[in-house]
Design a protein around this motif. Structure first.
Motif, PDB file in Angstrom:
ATOM      1  N   LEU A  78      94.380 -32.754 -33.373  1.00  0.00           N
ATOM      2  CA  LEU A  78      93.893 -34.035 -33.891  1.00  0.00           C
ATOM      3  C   LEU A  78      92.459 -34.332 -33.451  1.00  0.00           C
ATOM      4  N   ASN A  79      91.564 -33.349 -33.623  1.00  0.00           N
ATOM      5  CA  ASN A  79      90.193 -33.543 -33.147  1.00  0.00           C
ATOM      6  C   ASN A  79      89.186 -33.778 -34.270  1.00  0.00           C
ATOM      7  N   TYR A  80      89.646 -33.941 -35.499  1.00  0.00           N
ATOM      8  CA  TYR A  80      88.772 -34.331 -36.603  1.00  0.00           C
ATOM      9  C   TYR A  80      89.372 -35.587 -37.230  1.00  0.00           C
ATOM     10  N   LYS A  81      88.524 -36.562 -37.502  1.00  0.00           N
ATOM     11  CA  LYS A  81      89.023 -37.822 -38.039  1.00  0.00           C
ATOM     12  C   LYS A  81      89.765 -37.629 -39.348  1.00  0.00           C
ATOM     13  N   MET A  89      98.021 -40.218 -38.474  1.00  0.00           N
ATOM     14  CA  MET A  89      98.122 -40.483 -37.047  1.00  0.00           C
ATOM     15  C   MET A  89      96.844 -41.159 -36.564  1.00  0.00           C
ATOM     16  N   ALA A  90      96.975 -41.990 -35.538  1.00  0.00           N
ATOM     17  CA  ALA A  90      95.818 -42.684 -34.976  1.00  0.00           C
ATOM     18  C   ALA A  90      94.892 -41.692 -34.291  1.00  0.00           C
ATOM     19  N   TYR A  91      93.601 -42.039 -34.251  1.00  0.00           N
ATOM     20  CA  TYR A  91      92.652 -41.195 -33.546  1.00  0.00           C
ATOM     21  C   TYR A  91      92.996 -41.206 -32.056  1.00  0.00           C
ATOM     22  N   PRO A  92      93.088 -40.049 -31.434  1.00  0.00           N
ATOM     23  CA  PRO A  92      93.487 -40.016 -30.023  1.00  0.00           C
ATOM     24  C   PRO A  92      92.394 -40.566 -29.108  1.00  0.00           C
ATOM     25  N   GLU A  93      92.828 -41.186 -28.012  1.00  0.00           N
ATOM     26  CA  GLU A  93      91.898 -41.679 -27.000  1.00  0.00           C
ATOM     27  C   GLU A  93      91.614 -40.610 -25.955  1.00  0.00           C
TER      28      GLU A  93
END
Length: 287
Positions: A78-81, A89-93
């Protein structure tokens, strides 16, 4: 510098030719592709002044994984918006981390045996660590980057998602599920690693079906500028927990366009070409 593995020997690539490291260094550095990582600083110093006059042509099918036996292989999810968007899925923090086991690594033209009916693709920038680091900030992490490469994170989604808990590492570690190459390209060879086009093109039965018979289908067309976490941030965050070693590799995530959200999977007869601007391409047949 472009460091590669040609038929099990360390070579430097330039303009379609390969220079054997052991011969060019008069034995200072051995033939094993892992040799440069024992002292990366000394190797890069030597390579900066190397003479390519004795470089020879080569067959791309003889190229193996540039680093066949890294101590550690990391992968970031999940490293590309746009990929997070397609996965809903929400952008990871914080970085999302898993591993691809070492035995899944392969060269840029490796055949991939299709193990099931849900084989997916993920074009990725690979970052290579050049020095031992632990608990460092982003500036130090950036300085520790030895180079970049093209990677493909093949994934068998049924295995990856089977209960009772997701099996990311197993689903992504069948043989040849981690091809990368064709070489490790040092930062001085790249104008801006944070702004490189990255594509995945599929030919064969899947390509024909998705391109209305045109034959080649561009499944992914992204850019590394859309990464949520930069390469330096990834290495820094990893180093807060683990020690990173020279030759460790990190698959840094994939842009939108993977098969699972579309209900599309690879099948025998497909050929997957993964390309990153300035770094080269992988071309992997599905069998």
């Amino acid at each position: 510098m472009r460091l590669a593995n040609l038929a099990g020997r360390a070579v430097l690539l330039q303009d379609g030719r390969a220079l054997d490291v052991e011969r060019a260094s008069d034995g200072r550095f051995g033939p094993d592709p892992m040799t440069p990582w024992a002292d990366w600083a000394a190797f890069t110093e030597w390579a900066a002044g190397v003479d390519y006059a004795n470089a020879e042509g080569y067959d791309e099918s003889d190229l193996g994984a540039p680093i066949p036996f890294p101590r550690q292989v990391f992968a970031i999810g999940l490293n590309y918006k746009d990929h997070a968007d397609e996965a809903e899925m929400a952008y990871p923090e914080n970085i999302v981390v898993f591993t691809k086991y070492q035995s899944s690594l392969a060269g840029p033209t490796a055949e991939v045996k299709v193990p099931g009916e849900t084989l997916d693709w993920e074009a990725e920038l690979v970052v290579v660590v050049g020095e031992q680091i632990h608990d460092v900030d982003e500036d130090a992490a950036q300085a520790a980057i030895a180079g970049y490469s093209v990677g493909q994170d093949f994934s068998e989604r049924t295995v990856q998602r089977r209960p009772p808990a997701p099996q990311f590492s197993l689903g992504k570690s069948f043989p040849a599920f981690g091809p990368f190459g064709p070489a490790v390209v040092t930062p001085n060879e790249i104008e801006d690693p944070a702004n490189l086009s990255i594509t995945c093109v599929i030919e064969g039965p899947t390509g024909l079906a998705q391109s209305n018979g045109a034959g080649a289908w561009t499944a992914q067309d992204g850019n590394t500028k859309d990464m949520i976490f930069s390469s330096a941030r990834i290495l820094s965050d990893l180093s807060k927990v683990v020690t990173l070693y020279p030759g460790d590799i990190v698959f840094t995530g994939t842009p939108a366009g993977v098969g699972m959200p579309q209900g599309i999977a690879l099948q025998p007869g497909d050929v997957v070409t993964t390309t990153i601007e300035g770094l080269g391409a992988l071309r992997n047949p599905m069998v």
